[in-house]
Design a protein around this motif. Structure first.
Motif, mmCIF file in Angstrom:
data_model
loop_
_atom_site.group_PDB
_atom_site.id
_atom_site.type_symbol
_atom_site.label_atom_id
_atom_site.label_comp_id
_atom_site.label_asym_id
_atom_site.label_seq_id
_atom_site.Cartn_x
_atom_site.Cartn_y
_atom_site.Cartn_z
ATOM 1 N N THR A 337 0.832 -1.208 0.000
ATOM 2 C CA THR A 337 0.000 0.000 0.000
ATOM 3 C C THR A 337 0.864 1.254 0.000
ATOM 4 O O THR A 337 0.638 2.188 -0.784
ATOM 5 C CB THR A 337 -0.934 0.004 1.224
ATOM 6 O OG1 THR A 337 -1.843 -1.108 1.135
ATOM 7 C CG2 THR A 337 -1.740 1.297 1.291
ATOM 8 N N ILE A 338 1.871 1.274 0.871
ATOM 9 C CA ILE A 338 2.746 2.444 0.963
ATOM 10 C C ILE A 338 3.757 2.471 -0.185
ATOM 11 O O ILE A 338 4.058 3.537 -0.736
ATOM 12 C CB ILE A 338 3.470 2.447 2.326
ATOM 13 C CG1 ILE A 338 2.433 2.605 3.456
ATOM 14 C CG2 ILE A 338 4.508 3.563 2.394
ATOM 15 C CD1 ILE A 338 3.015 2.443 4.850
ATOM 16 N N MET A 342 0.925 4.440 -3.050
ATOM 17 C CA MET A 342 1.241 5.844 -2.788
ATOM 18 C C MET A 342 1.988 6.506 -3.949
ATOM 19 O O MET A 342 1.638 7.622 -4.353
ATOM 20 C CB MET A 342 2.034 5.973 -1.484
ATOM 21 C CG MET A 342 2.297 7.402 -1.064
ATOM 22 S SD MET A 342 3.085 7.530 0.548
ATOM 23 C CE MET A 342 1.701 7.167 1.641
ATOM 24 N N GLN A 423 -2.420 11.316 -0.596
ATOM 25 C CA GLN A 423 -1.257 10.720 0.060
ATOM 26 C C GLN A 423 -1.481 10.420 1.541
ATOM 27 O O GLN A 423 -1.074 9.371 2.039
ATOM 28 C CB GLN A 423 -0.044 11.635 -0.111
ATOM 29 C CG GLN A 423 0.395 11.840 -1.560
ATOM 30 C CD GLN A 423 0.715 10.528 -2.257
ATOM 31 O OE1 GLN A 423 1.694 9.868 -1.917
ATOM 32 N NE2 GLN A 423 -0.102 10.136 -3.226
ATOM 33 N N ILE A 426 -3.802 7.372 1.861
ATOM 34 C CA ILE A 426 -3.120 6.126 1.496
ATOM 35 C C ILE A 426 -2.133 5.714 2.582
ATOM 36 O O ILE A 426 -2.052 4.537 2.959
ATOM 37 C CB ILE A 426 -2.400 6.300 0.144
ATOM 38 C CG1 ILE A 426 -3.416 6.511 -0.977
ATOM 39 C CG2 ILE A 426 -1.542 5.075 -0.157
ATOM 40 C CD1 ILE A 426 -2.793 6.878 -2.316
ATOM 41 N N GLY A 427 -1.377 6.684 3.103
ATOM 42 C CA GLY A 427 -0.436 6.375 4.171
ATOM 43 C C GLY A 427 -1.133 5.864 5.419
ATOM 44 O O GLY A 427 -0.672 4.923 6.084
#
Length: 457
Positions: A337-338, A342, A423, A426-427
């Motif tokens: 995911t990161i 991102m 961002q 997502i983080g």
């Protein structure tokens, strides 16, 4: 206390480590026991040996159909909300529509105690049949609604109520039929969510273009009832054989020394699950400028990842240890995911992330029943899962609206645009997956009695 040969038990469990002294109750009065021990005739001759197959595979197919027409349908709500926004159907905002999707998922888990109360008084099938009617009527009536308020009730409350009455009685049933292959069977059953997501997310746009929102909802509701009713009628539990209990609201599970960590894991990962599943397509279209067709394709690929990933992780859970493999799954999900979503700026990267996310983030649905069975035993499984579902009410209801509010905040207060506006969301999503993996270490310690990370559990 019964004198038991622990060495013999270890041999029958394939040299599994002992979770706790057998037949010794913990501080909450629940017996610490593995599923296998609970069903070993040499330990308790009054409990039948689990079939690990036979009619159990019919149950798997039935559950696949139930999941396709409940959670599978729920994941396609984004297709409808996009159509509502595009056509200004109810004169509501994107956030308003997000609350509808969250409300249906939240109501589905809040009804857990009520469903268990109904099971105690009517048996397993009556509440499930009532739920099937609510699911079908909720969708058909949603198609007839002319304003946002009635639509919120039909799609958010009535449909969600039906999903809950189907979900809660059905989810513990596979533990009545399987122990050695429980996670694999659960993985195949939960793949129904992905199959339903693929089918309905591709059929709905076609119907929306040809017959409109009203008849699209009505047709979908009729299809669901045609699948739900025979699936429910073919369901069969073994409640007496496994001494299953379905307490409506056994609150002591909130502070059970092993189960409380399972609840924390579920809360964190479900929050991340809904943020991702509802944001991937909108990120592709709104932030990266892709077409609606490309966004829909990415959503379908995420569903395909669920179809592949849930049985795969079920197989791995049975082979490598249930807790260990779930921890690994969410470490992968958080890192990707990161590390992939991102910085993603292309269709190819989004396809990669969507598939990996679908294959890993939904492990919670395959693993919840096997993990809970390992912690509390099959006898208390129904009671424990009622608390488990109740815990998910907040993340189910708030994940999608919260993600939208973070994006809006980034745009209005931080002056971020395009991919940069997403961002923080997502983080946060990736951090939730990693935090969930860490929370499962508490379950691992409870089952093992130590902090050895490489020990099979």
């Amino acid at each position: 206390m019964t004198n038991i040969d622990n060495g013999g038990i270890d041999e029958k469990l394939g040299a599994m480590e002992k979770a706790a002294p057998i037949d010794e109750p913990d501080s909450l009065g629940l017996t610490k026991t593995t599923t296998q021990v609970a069903h070993d005739k040499s330990v308790d001759p009054d409990i039948d040996e689990l079939p690990n197959g036979g009619y159990g595979w019919v149950i798997v197919v039935c559950l696949l159909g139930l999941n396709a027409c409940t959670w599978g349908v729920n994941t396609t709500y984004g297709v409808y909300s996009a159509a509502f926004i595009e056509n200004n159907y109810y004169n509501a905002s994107q956030l308003d529509y997000a609350w509808v999707g969250g409300l249906s998922a939240s109501v589905a888990v809040v009804v857990g105690p009520l469903a268990n109360w109904m099971i105690q008084r009517m048996g397993m099938k009556p509440p499930m049949l009532i739920g099937a009617v609510c699911v079908g009527l909720g969708q058909c009536m949603a198609g007839l609604c002319k304003s946002y308020g009635p639509f919120l009730f039909c799609q958010g409350i009535l449909f969600g109520f039906g999903v809950g009455l189907i979900l809660v009685p059905s989810q513990p049933i596979l533990a009545h039929w399987f122990d050695r292959r429980l996670a694999l069977a659960q993985g195949f059953a939960q793949a129904g969510s992905g199959i339903g997501g693929i089918v309905f997310s591709n059929v709905a746009p076609l119907l929306l273009r040809t017959v409109g929102i009203k008849w699209c909802y009505i047709i979908q509701g009729c299809i669901c009832m045609a699948i739900l009713f025979p699936s429910i009628l073919l369901m069969k539990g073994r409640h007496k054989a496994v001494r299953a209990k379905n307490a409506p609201l056994q609150l002591n599970f909130f502070w059970h020394p092993g189960f409380k960590w399972l609840l924390l894991w579920a809360f964190l990962t479900m929050m991340g699950y809904f943020i991702a599943i509802y944001s991937v397509a909108s990120y592709s279209t709104s932030a990266l400028g892709m077409t609606q067709a490309q966004g829909g394709a990415i959503q379908s690929i995420l569903a395909a990842g669920q179809v592949v990933g849930r049985p795969l992780w079920g197989f791995l859970l049975d082979r490598g240890g249930r807790v260990n493999m779930v921890i690994l799954s969410y470490i992968i999900c958080g890192v990707v995911t990161i590390g992939a979503w991102m910085p993603a700026r292309s269709f190819g990267v989004m396809v990669f992330y969507a598939f990996v996310n679908g294959a890993t983030s939904g492990t919670i649905h395959s693993a919840a029943t096997p993990l809970a069975t390992s912690v509390v035993g099959v006898e208390h499984l129904g009671s424990a899962l009622a608390i488990y579902w109740l815990t998910l009410a907040i993340p189910n209801a708030t994940a999608q609206p919260f993600a939208i509010m973070i994006v809006n905040y980034s745009k209005t207060h931080l002056n971020r645009t395009g991919p940069e506006a997403y961002q923080i969301s997502i983080g946060f999503c990736g951090g939730l997956f990693l935090a969930g993996a860490i929370a499962l270490l508490g379950v691992k310690h409870y089952l093992q009695g130590n902090w050895k990370l490489l020990q099979r559990a």
